[in-house]
Write a protein that holds these residues in place. Structure first.
Motif, PDB file in Angstrom:
ATOM      1  N   TYR A 154       7.874  10.406   7.581  1.00  0.00           N
ATOM      2  CA  TYR A 154       8.876  11.316   7.032  1.00  0.00           C
ATOM      3  C   TYR A 154       9.950  11.633   8.062  1.00  0.00           C
ATOM      4  CZ  TYR A 154       5.263  12.066   3.452  1.00  0.00           C
ATOM      5  OH  TYR A 154       4.319  11.895   2.465  1.00  0.00           O
ATOM      6  N   GLN A 155       9.521  11.836   9.304  1.00  0.00           N
ATOM      7  CA  GLN A 155      10.476  12.090  10.375  1.00  0.00           C
ATOM      8  C   GLN A 155      11.412  10.896  10.542  1.00  0.00           C
ATOM      9  OE1 GLN A 155       8.546  12.478  14.152  1.00  0.00           O
ATOM     10  NE2 GLN A 155      10.340  13.319  15.196  1.00  0.00           N
ATOM     11  N   ILE A 162       8.750   5.489   0.154  1.00  0.00           N
ATOM     12  CA  ILE A 162       8.444   6.925   0.199  1.00  0.00           C
ATOM     13  C   ILE A 162       8.966   7.602  -1.064  1.00  0.00           C
ATOM     14  CG2 ILE A 162       9.037   9.093   1.369  1.00  0.00           C
ATOM     15  CD1 ILE A 162       8.940   7.636   4.000  1.00  0.00           C
ATOM     16  N   GLY A 163       8.113   8.408  -1.682  1.00  0.00           N
ATOM     17  CA  GLY A 163       8.456   9.064  -2.935  1.00  0.00           C
ATOM     18  C   GLY A 163       7.981   8.310  -4.158  1.00  0.00           C
ATOM     19  N   GLN A 164       7.554   7.046  -3.983  1.00  0.00           N
ATOM     20  CA  GLN A 164       7.073   6.239  -5.100  1.00  0.00           C
ATOM     21  C   GLN A 164       5.660   5.718  -4.827  1.00  0.00           C
ATOM     22  OE1 GLN A 164       9.953   3.116  -5.501  1.00  0.00           O
ATOM     23  NE2 GLN A 164      11.683   4.522  -5.717  1.00  0.00           N
ATOM     24  N   ARG A 165       4.987   6.301  -3.866  1.00  0.00           N
ATOM     25  CA  ARG A 165       3.686   5.791  -3.438  1.00  0.00           C
ATOM     26  C   ARG A 165       2.563   6.640  -4.047  1.00  0.00           C
ATOM     27  NH1 ARG A 165       4.798   5.544   3.013  1.00  0.00           N
ATOM     28  NH2 ARG A 165       4.866   7.796   2.704  1.00  0.00           N
ATOM     29  N   GLY A 170       0.809  -1.204   0.000  1.00  0.00           N
ATOM     30  CA  GLY A 170       0.000   0.000   0.000  1.00  0.00           C
ATOM     31  C   GLY A 170       0.843   1.254   0.000  1.00  0.00           C
ATOM     32  N   LYS A 171       0.149   2.363   0.159  1.00  0.00           N
ATOM     33  CA  LYS A 171       0.844   3.643   0.072  1.00  0.00           C
ATOM     34  C   LYS A 171       1.484   4.052   1.381  1.00  0.00           C
ATOM     35  CE  LYS A 171      -3.236   6.509   0.951  1.00  0.00           C
ATOM     36  NZ  LYS A 171      -4.058   7.603   0.426  1.00  0.00           N
ATOM     37  N   SER A 175      10.132  12.840   1.800  1.00  0.00           N
ATOM     38  CA  SER A 175       8.673  12.812   1.796  1.00  0.00           C
ATOM     39  C   SER A 175       8.156  12.458   0.405  1.00  0.00           C
ATOM     40  CB  SER A 175       8.110  14.171   2.232  1.00  0.00           C
ATOM     41  OG  SER A 175       8.263  15.132   1.199  1.00  0.00           O
ATOM     42  N   ASP A 176       6.829  12.425   0.284  1.00  0.00           N
ATOM     43  CA  ASP A 176       6.186  12.174  -1.002  1.00  0.00           C
ATOM     44  C   ASP A 176       5.824  13.463  -1.725  1.00  0.00           C
ATOM     45  OD1 ASP A 176       5.699   9.115  -0.890  1.00  0.00           O
ATOM     46  OD2 ASP A 176       4.870   9.786   1.015  1.00  0.00           O
TER      47      ASP A 176
END
Length: 373
Positions: free
Chosen positions: A232-233, A66-69, A59-60, A121-122
């Motif tokens: 992201y953190q 991260i960055g490809q979701r 899933g996302k 991040s995304d």
């Protein structure tokens, strides 16, 4: 008339289910109970049932992707360019009526910290970061990547990881495009609700579906921002537990400040524009619920690490610089110093020394002219 009524009701029900489906995509994965960590040093994701584990990995919310979701995907009337333009126009309005911290060291540090999180991040837009010269404990982001941080928040948190967690949460709102996706849903509901206005009281129940669906989307968006911000953190190397610690402390501090303001500020007092916009974007679930969810998601979704960034000397230096700038400077008067710029007390024309009894002072209200800022 009945035909139109049925058509309007069917359209409303379709919108309701579509909004619920979109909102459910934004909500965090359903985990009914916090997953307890075991002594197994492997990732805690293995403790989740296989069906849920497969959903998380593909899933996302897979932290390794991260960055490809598909974060931020879905029906949206705004392109990224239009969203950026919308945020820029809002930022221009804020900048005209807001005082900012001008210290280059503070701005450089906050900018580098935010850009570090944004790289992990995304988000698909560049970020512009500014520090507001304000004692409020808030950070907020506008559509298109315009991030604002209050000076008071920097001085209030205890570590760089806590500040990073709070900023990461606002970057998550931008990455997920919550503002424009909400605007899209609201526009669709307004269009569909027009025929209902001609149905009178018969459509009263149906007309409540849209606002409730929008409210649910807002609350789910806030929950998703918590989850994405923690990821992201974590991806940027910071301890995700610091976000929970910051939530607990700021919640208690906000309650105290709110109580003081409610007693000190008169009703109808003007509120700065940046505070109005920050409040408009805030539809937080209860803090206790957010803390419990965050702890559950940290345990269930993030693999264990041996080392995290908790604090840095640079953060403490910036914080000390801001605290020092807020302290009043007292200078001792020396013989021979000029009195040209010294404060001068003037007696009111109607007053005379005979009005005052010996060893007694009558109370008076000082008249101070406002200083232009």
């Amino acid at each position: 008339m009945r035909c139109y009524a049925r058509l309007a009701i069917c359209a409303t029900v379709c919108l309701f289910y579509a909004a619920c489906a979109g909102a459910s995509d934004d909500a965090s994965p359903a985990i009914s109970k916090p997953t307890q960590r075991t002594s197994n040093p492997t990732s805690s994701i293995s403790q989740i049932p296989s069906s849920d584990q497969e959903k998380i990995e593909k899933g996302k919310y897979d932290v390794d992707r991260i960055g490809q979701r598909s974060v931020g995907k879905g029906v949206n009337l705004y392109s990224l360019e239009k969203e950026r333009a919308l945020g820029r126009s809002m930022a221009d309005s804020i900048d005209l009526h807001t005082r900012f911290v001008l210290d280059p060291d503070v701005n450089d540090y906050i900018n580098r910290l935010a850009q570090k999180i944004a790289r992990n991040s995304d988000a698909q837009v560049p970020f512009t970061i500014k520090v507001i010269d304000c004692q409020d404990l808030r950070t907020f982001a506008l559509p298109g990547g315009f991030l604002y941080v209050d000076k008071g928040l920097i001085m209030e948190v205890d570590s760089e990881a806590e500040l990073a967690g709070l900023m990461a949460r606002e970057i998550a709102h931008v990455a997920a495009r919550h503002a424009t996706r909400y605007a899209t849903r609201k526009y669709a509901w307004n269009m569909i609700s027009l025929p209902l206005a001609y149905l009178g009281p018969a459509s009263l129940g149906t007309r409540q579906i849209g606002p409730l669906a929008l409210k649910k989307f807002s609350r789910d968006a806030e929950s998703e921002a918590d989850l994405l911000g923690i990821e992201y953190q974590y991806a940027a190397g910071y301890d995700p537990q610091a976000f929970v610690d910051a939530l607990e402390k700021l919640h208690a501090t906000e309650l105290q400040m709110r109580n003081r303001r409610s007693t000190a500020s008169p009703r109808g007092a003007s509120v700065p524009l940046h505070q109005q916009i920050a409040r408009a974007f805030a539809t937080y679930p209860p803090t206790e619920e957010r803390i419990q969810k965050a702890q559950t998601e940290i345990s269930a979704l993030l693999p264990n690490r041996n080392d995290y960034v908790v604090d840095t000397n640079e953060f403490q230096e910036v914080k000390a610089k801001l605290l020092g700038a807020d302290r009043p400077i007292l200078r001792r008067h020396r013989p021979g110093d000029s009195m040209a710029n010294a404060p001068v007390l003037h007696r009111r024309p109607s007053e005379s020394p005979q009005q005052f009894a010996p060893y007694r002072r009558e109370s008076s209200i000082a008249e101070v002219e406002p200083v232009a800022r």
